[in-house]
Design a protein around this motif. Structure first.
Motif, PDB file in Angstrom:
ATOM      1  N   GLU A  90       0.826  -1.206   0.000  1.00  0.00           N
ATOM      2  CA  GLU A  90       0.000   0.000   0.000  1.00  0.00           C
ATOM      3  C   GLU A  90       0.864   1.262   0.000  1.00  0.00           C
ATOM      4  OE1 GLU A  90      -2.603  -0.310   3.328  1.00  0.00           O
ATOM      5  OE2 GLU A  90      -3.789  -1.937   2.469  1.00  0.00           O
ATOM      6  N   LEU A  91       1.956   1.234   0.761  1.00  0.00           N
ATOM      7  CA  LEU A  91       2.865   2.379   0.778  1.00  0.00           C
ATOM      8  C   LEU A  91       3.447   2.620  -0.613  1.00  0.00           C
ATOM      9  CD1 LEU A  91       4.785   4.501   2.011  1.00  0.00           C
ATOM     10  CD2 LEU A  91       6.298   2.619   2.662  1.00  0.00           C
ATOM     11  N   VAL A  92       3.903   1.569  -1.254  1.00  0.00           N
ATOM     12  CA  VAL A  92       4.514   1.714  -2.577  1.00  0.00           C
ATOM     13  C   VAL A  92       3.481   2.179  -3.602  1.00  0.00           C
ATOM     14  CG1 VAL A  92       5.772   0.534  -4.403  1.00  0.00           C
ATOM     15  CG2 VAL A  92       6.306   0.037  -2.014  1.00  0.00           C
ATOM     16  N   THR A  93       2.270   1.707  -3.470  1.00  0.00           N
ATOM     17  CA  THR A  93       1.198   2.164  -4.365  1.00  0.00           C
ATOM     18  C   THR A  93       0.971   3.668  -4.210  1.00  0.00           C
ATOM     19  OG1 THR A  93       0.106   0.009  -4.270  1.00  0.00           O
ATOM     20  CG2 THR A  93      -1.222   1.874  -4.984  1.00  0.00           C
ATOM     21  N   GLU A  94       1.025   4.147  -2.963  1.00  0.00           N
ATOM     22  CA  GLU A  94       0.873   5.587  -2.732  1.00  0.00           C
ATOM     23  C   GLU A  94       2.020   6.357  -3.366  1.00  0.00           C
ATOM     24  OE1 GLU A  94       0.126   8.806   0.899  1.00  0.00           O
ATOM     25  OE2 GLU A  94       0.499   6.681   1.380  1.00  0.00           O
ATOM     26  N   LEU A  95       3.239   5.858  -3.215  1.00  0.00           N
ATOM     27  CA  LEU A  95       4.390   6.524  -3.827  1.00  0.00           C
ATOM     28  C   LEU A  95       4.254   6.537  -5.351  1.00  0.00           C
ATOM     29  CD1 LEU A  95       7.297   5.028  -1.658  1.00  0.00           C
ATOM     30  CD2 LEU A  95       6.207   7.267  -1.421  1.00  0.00           C
ATOM     31  N   ALA A  96       3.788   5.435  -5.907  1.00  0.00           N
ATOM     32  CA  ALA A  96       3.604   5.371  -7.357  1.00  0.00           C
ATOM     33  C   ALA A  96       2.579   6.401  -7.819  1.00  0.00           C
ATOM     34  CB  ALA A  96       3.168   3.970  -7.764  1.00  0.00           C
ATOM     35  N   SER A  97       1.575   6.671  -6.993  1.00  0.00           N
ATOM     36  CA  SER A  97       0.541   7.645  -7.369  1.00  0.00           C
ATOM     37  C   SER A  97       1.109   9.057  -7.471  1.00  0.00           C
ATOM     38  CB  SER A  97      -0.607   7.617  -6.354  1.00  0.00           C
ATOM     39  OG  SER A  97      -0.245   8.217  -5.120  1.00  0.00           O
ATOM     40  N   PHE A  98       2.220   9.324  -6.766  1.00  0.00           N
ATOM     41  CA  PHE A  98       2.882  10.630  -6.864  1.00  0.00           C
ATOM     42  C   PHE A  98       3.682  10.750  -8.163  1.00  0.00           C
ATOM     43  CE2 PHE A  98       3.478  10.409  -1.959  1.00  0.00           C
ATOM     44  CZ  PHE A  98       2.152  10.741  -1.767  1.00  0.00           C
ATOM     45  N   GLY A  99       4.055   9.597  -8.734  1.00  0.00           N
ATOM     46  CA  GLY A  99       4.944   9.593  -9.882  1.00  0.00           C
ATOM     47  C   GLY A  99       6.345   9.135  -9.544  1.00  0.00           C
ATOM     48  N   ILE A 100       6.541   8.595  -8.347  1.00  0.00           N
ATOM     49  CA  ILE A 100       7.851   8.069  -7.956  1.00  0.00           C
ATOM     50  C   ILE A 100       8.174   6.854  -8.828  1.00  0.00           C
ATOM     51  CG2 ILE A 100       9.147   6.950  -6.092  1.00  0.00           C
ATOM     52  CD1 ILE A 100       8.745   9.997  -5.774  1.00  0.00           C
ATOM     53  N   LYS A 128       5.438  -5.859  -6.122  1.00  0.00           N
ATOM     54  CA  LYS A 128       5.438  -5.882  -7.582  1.00  0.00           C
ATOM     55  C   LYS A 128       4.043  -6.142  -8.140  1.00  0.00           C
ATOM     56  CE  LYS A 128       8.088  -5.289 -10.091  1.00  0.00           C
ATOM     57  NZ  LYS A 128       8.485  -4.004 -10.748  1.00  0.00           N
ATOM     58  N   GLN A 129       3.245  -6.902  -7.413  1.00  0.00           N
ATOM     59  CA  GLN A 129       1.874  -7.131  -7.868  1.00  0.00           C
ATOM     60  C   GLN A 129       1.051  -5.848  -7.756  1.00  0.00           C
ATOM     61  OE1 GLN A 129      -0.228 -10.241  -5.795  1.00  0.00           O
ATOM     62  NE2 GLN A 129      -1.965 -10.186  -7.178  1.00  0.00           N
ATOM     63  N   ALA A 130       1.292  -5.082  -6.682  1.00  0.00           N
ATOM     64  CA  ALA A 130       0.530  -3.854  -6.455  1.00  0.00           C
ATOM     65  C   ALA A 130       1.000  -2.711  -7.336  1.00  0.00           C
ATOM     66  CB  ALA A 130       0.629  -3.457  -4.985  1.00  0.00           C
ATOM     67  N   ALA A 131       2.306  -2.653  -7.602  1.00  0.00           N
ATOM     68  CA  ALA A 131       2.878  -1.550  -8.392  1.00  0.00           C
ATOM     69  C   ALA A 131       3.887  -2.120  -9.382  1.00  0.00           C
ATOM     70  CB  ALA A 131       3.548  -0.526  -7.470  1.00  0.00           C
ATOM     71  N   PRO A 132       3.403  -2.774 -10.430  1.00  0.00           N
ATOM     72  CA  PRO A 132       4.295  -3.503 -11.340  1.00  0.00           C
ATOM     73  C   PRO A 132       5.301  -2.638 -12.088  1.00  0.00           C
ATOM     74  CG  PRO A 132       2.047  -3.416 -12.217  1.00  0.00           C
ATOM     75  CD  PRO A 132       1.976  -2.929 -10.801  1.00  0.00           C
ATOM     76  N   HIS A 133       5.002  -1.358 -12.269  1.00  0.00           N
ATOM     77  CA  HIS A 133       5.918  -0.495 -13.016  1.00  0.00           C
ATOM     78  C   HIS A 133       6.981   0.157 -12.123  1.00  0.00           C
ATOM     79  CE1 HIS A 133       3.452  -1.096 -16.506  1.00  0.00           C
ATOM     80  NE2 HIS A 133       2.384  -0.622 -15.884  1.00  0.00           N
TER      81      HIS A 133
END
Length: 254
Positions: A90-100, A128-133
Motif C-alpha cells: 500500500e505504501l509503494v502504491t501511494e508513492l507510485a501515485s505521486f509519480g515516484i 510488484k503485484q501492487a505496483a508492477p511499473h
C-alpha cells in the motif's frame, strides 16, 4: 529515458541521494538524470535515528515534493515501515501515485539481523503485484551487517530476482570477485554503494556494475561543510572532521 533504461547505459548510473527538496533540485540542476533519497538524511533532518522504522510520514512527505522534479526519483523506504507485506504494498502504491519511479527495500533490521528470506520474497512479490511499473531495488544487508557473507548474498539475490525484483543492491560489497559473483547469479542490474577509497567508480564500471549510489555521503559532507563555514566566519579555519554514519546517529541520539 525511463528509470529502468538508465540502468542499461554504457556507464553505471551514478545516483546521488538527496534528503530534502532543495538538495534534490540542486542535483538535478547539476545534470544528474535521476535522484534517490537517503534514509539517514531524512531521519536525521527530522531528529530521528536511521533504520528504526519510524520515518514513514517523513518519507512520504519528501517523496510527494521530490516527485515535482523533472527526473525519475527513487525512494529509500528502509524495510517498508511494516512487517506486513500488504502494508508495504500500500505504501509503494501511494508513492507510485505521486509519480515516484523506484524504491529501495532492504532486508536488514534495526537489531542487526536479516529478515527471513521467505518473508522478504513475499514482500517483494506483493509490492510488484501492487505496483508492477515501480523499479524495486532489493537491498540485502549481508555485507553491511556483521561479517560479509557471499553465499547468503547469492542465495538472497537469486531469490529476490525470482520474486520479481528489478535490481539488487548490496551495500558494503567491495571485492571484484564478490561483485562478479552477484552479477552472475542475479541477472539483474547491480547497485553498489560508493565508499571513498574502496569502490571507485571506474573500477565498478569495468566490472559491469549498473548503478552506483552515494548513500548518506552527500548529507554527511553537507553537515561537515556547514560547520566549517560557520567556524570560518570568525576566521577559524580549522578543518571540521568528516562525519561517519555512526557519528550522525549519535548526534541525533545525543
Amino acid at each position: 529515458m525511463s528509470f529502468h533504461d538508465l540502468h542499461h547505459g554504457d556507464r553505471p548510473l551514478l545516483l546521488p541521494n538527496a534528503w530534502d527538496f532543495a538538495s534534490g533540485a540542486a542535483l538535478v540542476k547539476a545534470g544528474f538524470p535521476a535522484i534517490g533519497t537517503t534514509s539517514l538524511g531524512v531521519a536525521a533532518a527530522a531528529g530521528k535515528t536511521d533504520a528504526a522504522g519510524d520515518t514513514r510520514d517523513e518519507t512520504i512527505a519528501l517523496a510527494s515534493v521530490l516527485a515535482r522534479l523533472p527526473v525519475p526519483v527513487t525512494v529509500d523506504i528502509e524495510g517498508g515501515f511494516s512487517a506486513r507485506s500488504t502494508d508495504v504494498a500500500e505504501l509503494v502504491t501511494e508513492l507510485a501515485s505521486f509519480g515516484i519511479a523506484g524504491i529501495n527495500l532492504e532486508d536488514g533490521r534495526a537489531d542487526g539481523t536479516l529478515a527471513p528470506l521467505d518473508h522478504q520474497t513475499a514482500v517483494i512479490a506483493a509490492v510488484k503485484q501492487a505496483a508492477p511499473h515501480m523499479f524495486l531495488n532489493a537491498r540485502t544487508d549481508t555485507f553491511w551487517l556483521g561479517d560479509p557473507d557471499r553465499d547468503e548474498t547469492l542465495r538472497r539475490a537469486g531469490a529476490y530476482a525470482a520474486a520479481g525484483a528489478d535490481g539488487i543492491f548490496v551495500p558494503g560489497i567491495v571485492d571484484d570477485a564478490d561483485i562478479r559473483a552477484v552479477l552472475d547469479v542475479a541477472d539483474l542490474p547491480l547497485n553498489v554503494l560508493f565508499m571513498p577509497g574502496k569502490t571507485e567508480y571506474e573500477r565498478l564500471a569495468r566490472l559491469g556494475v549498473h548503478r552506483v549510489s552515494t548513500g548518506s555521503l552527500l548529507f554527511r559532507k553537507a553537515l561537515q561543510a556547514a560547520v566549517s563555514a560557520a567556524l570560518g566566519v570568525t576566521g577559524d579555519d580549522r578543518d571540521h572532521p568528516a562525519l561517519s554514519y555512526g557519528d550522525v546517529q549519535e548526534l541525533v541520539r545525543g
